[in-house]
Design a protein around this motif. Structure first.
Motif, short mmCIF file in Angstrom:
data_model
loop_
_atom_site.label_atom_id
_atom_site.label_comp_id
_atom_site.label_asym_id
_atom_site.label_seq_id
_atom_site.Cartn_x
_atom_site.Cartn_y
_atom_site.Cartn_z
N ILE A 62 0.84 -1.19 0.00
CA ILE A 62 0.00 0.00 0.00
C ILE A 62 0.88 1.24 0.00
O ILE A 62 1.85 1.32 0.75
N GLN A 63 0.52 2.20 -0.82
CA GLN A 63 1.20 3.48 -0.81
C GLN A 63 0.25 4.54 -0.28
O GLN A 63 -0.92 4.60 -0.68
N PHE A 64 0.76 5.36 0.63
CA PHE A 64 -0.01 6.45 1.22
C PHE A 64 0.64 7.79 0.86
O PHE A 64 1.85 7.87 0.68
N ASN A 65 -0.18 8.84 0.81
CA ASN A 65 0.39 10.17 0.62
C ASN A 65 0.78 10.75 1.98
O ASN A 65 0.65 10.09 3.02
N GLU A 66 1.23 11.97 1.98
CA GLU A 66 1.75 12.56 3.21
C GLU A 66 0.68 12.68 4.29
O GLU A 66 0.97 12.59 5.49
N ALA A 67 -0.57 12.83 3.88
CA ALA A 67 -1.67 12.94 4.84
C ALA A 67 -2.10 11.58 5.39
O ALA A 67 -2.90 11.51 6.32
N GLY A 68 -1.57 10.49 4.80
CA GLY A 68 -1.93 9.16 5.25
C GLY A 68 -3.11 8.56 4.52
O GLY A 68 -3.67 7.54 4.94
N ASP A 69 -3.50 9.16 3.39
CA ASP A 69 -4.57 8.61 2.56
C ASP A 69 -3.96 7.63 1.56
O ASP A 69 -2.94 7.93 0.94
N TRP A 70 -4.60 6.50 1.36
CA TRP A 70 -4.05 5.53 0.43
C TRP A 70 -4.20 6.04 -1.00
O TRP A 70 -5.21 6.67 -1.35
N VAL A 71 -3.19 5.77 -1.82
CA VAL A 71 -3.23 6.17 -3.23
C VAL A 71 -3.02 4.97 -4.16
O VAL A 71 -3.45 5.01 -5.31
N GLU A 72 -2.37 3.93 -3.65
CA GLU A 72 -2.19 2.72 -4.45
C GLU A 72 -2.25 1.50 -3.55
O GLU A 72 -1.71 1.50 -2.45
N ILE A 73 -2.91 0.44 -4.05
CA ILE A 73 -2.96 -0.83 -3.35
C ILE A 73 -2.68 -1.91 -4.38
O ILE A 73 -3.30 -1.94 -5.45
N GLU A 74 -1.75 -2.79 -4.05
CA GLU A 74 -1.38 -3.86 -4.98
C GLU A 74 -1.38 -5.20 -4.26
O GLU A 74 -0.86 -5.32 -3.15
N SER A 75 -1.95 -6.21 -4.90
CA SER A 75 -1.95 -7.56 -4.36
C SER A 75 -0.85 -8.36 -5.04
O SER A 75 -0.80 -8.45 -6.27
N LYS A 76 0.06 -8.94 -4.23
CA LYS A 76 1.19 -9.67 -4.78
C LYS A 76 1.03 -11.18 -4.72
O LYS A 76 1.75 -11.91 -5.39
N ARG A 77 0.11 -11.67 -3.89
CA ARG A 77 -0.02 -13.13 -3.74
C ARG A 77 -1.46 -13.57 -3.91
O ARG A 77 -1.95 -14.44 -3.20
N ASN A 78 -2.14 -12.97 -4.87
CA ASN A 78 -3.53 -13.31 -5.16
C ASN A 78 -4.46 -13.08 -3.98
O ASN A 78 -5.50 -13.73 -3.87
N VAL A 79 -4.06 -12.17 -3.09
CA VAL A 79 -4.94 -11.80 -1.98
C VAL A 79 -6.00 -10.85 -2.54
O VAL A 79 -5.69 -9.94 -3.30
N ILE A 80 -7.25 -11.08 -2.14
CA ILE A 80 -8.33 -10.25 -2.66
C ILE A 80 -8.29 -8.87 -2.00
O ILE A 80 -8.26 -8.76 -0.78
N ILE A 81 -8.26 -7.84 -2.82
CA ILE A 81 -8.33 -6.48 -2.30
C ILE A 81 -9.75 -6.26 -1.79
O ILE A 81 -10.72 -6.55 -2.51
#
Length: 299
Positions: free
Chosen positions: A219-238
């Motif tokens: 997960i990538q967050f911006n400076e305020a702590g809001d998520w901007v990107e979410i990626e699943s690497k092991r077929n985990v369901i978002i």
């Protein structure tokens, strides 16, 4: 776009306490370098590691710090071949780094982290490991092509970091130093996962945070702590709650054989969604506007 213990309230409190005790500033290295000591003053476990796996080099300097860094490092051994090896208070290695981009001895990797070594050999046959860090809940390794790989405590692959940021602009941080919004998001949306490693990055004076979870989510967050990107690497369901309802409905109706692999929320409110075919593994990248209306399939 690129991302089993519970992050419950109780565990969060424990992690915060550990992070506070183990990191007094942002330096990954033992801080400060500490007093010079005799090699014989290193813990026995440290000396055993050196004599077992680094027999072709001499210890040119040994140091001891009064406080541990984020990895728990207290001791540092500098070797004549350019390797720096950090150890915790008990002599367990915490970080190994090659200042000359030399490969970490395969005997060490095969003896200490065999599954990681096997993964690198199988997937990066033309590269070698020049740095390995023992995180609280896993491992991070750097290859000689500047790619960082993240593994969980059982040495299972989590994700790859291709950012290539300058070291001065990227530091490991404890959970407590994530913005409150980000910590709350992890607790709410990924309550069944543990953060292996957390990085704070600065790029063009913009601050961002990357969190690798042990279930294969990045997960990538911006400076305020809001998520901007979410990626699943092991077929985990978002989690479905993180995908706007109309976008989720469009994907189900138009691409029923696909699952969401990545989601990026852009500054203008629009979304880029990467989906993956459940059988073939083929990926598609879909663009949606801020209202969740489908725009196009990216080439």
């Amino acid at each position: 776009m690129k991302m089993y213990k519970k992050i419950s309230t109780a565990l969060f409190a424990v992690l915060v306490t550990i992070g506070f005790l183990s990191c007094s500033n942002d330096n990954d290295d033992v801080q400060p370098d500490g007093e010079t000591i005799e090699v014989s003053a290193l813990p026995q476990a440290s000396r055993t590691t050196l004599s077992t796996y680094f027999t072709d080099a001499n210890v040119t300097s040994a140091r001891r710090s009064s406080s541990a860094n984020i990895y728990g490092s207290i001791y540092k051994a500098l070797l004549s071949n350019g390797f720096e090896i950090d150890f915790d208070k008990d002599g367990l290695w915490t970080e190994i780094e090659s200042e000359r981009n030399l490969p970490i001895p395969s005997s060490f990797l095969e003896g200490q982290v065999p599954a990681i070594q096997a993964y690198v050999v199988a997937n990066y046959a033309n590269n070698h490991i020049i740095e390995i860090e023992r995180e609280q809940f896993g491992f991070t390794v750097e290859l000689n092509n500047s790619v960082d790989l993240v593994f969980d405590r059982e040495q299972r692959f989590i994700g790859v970091d291709l950012d290539g940021n300058d070291d001065d602009d990227e530091v490991r941080i404890p959970l407590e130093q994530l913005p409150a919004n980000a910590r709350n998001f992890l607790t709410t949306s990924f309550n069944g996962a543990t953060a292996i490693t957390i990085k704070r990055e600065k790029d063009d004076n913009e601050i961002s945070f990357e969190v690798y979870l042990d279930n294969g989510i990045k997960i990538q967050f911006n400076e305020a702590g809001d998520w901007v990107e979410i990626e699943s690497k092991r077929n985990v369901i978002i989690p479905a709650a993180l995908i706007p309802a109309n976008i989720a409905q469009y994907i189900v109706q138009s691409f029923p054989a696909y699952v969401v692999k990545e989601i990026e929320k852009k500054r203008n409110g629009s979304f880029t969604i990467e989906i993956q075919h459940t059988t073939s593994g083929n990926d598609l990248e879909l663009e949606f506007d801020a209202n969740g209306n489908f725009i196009r399939v990216e080439d």
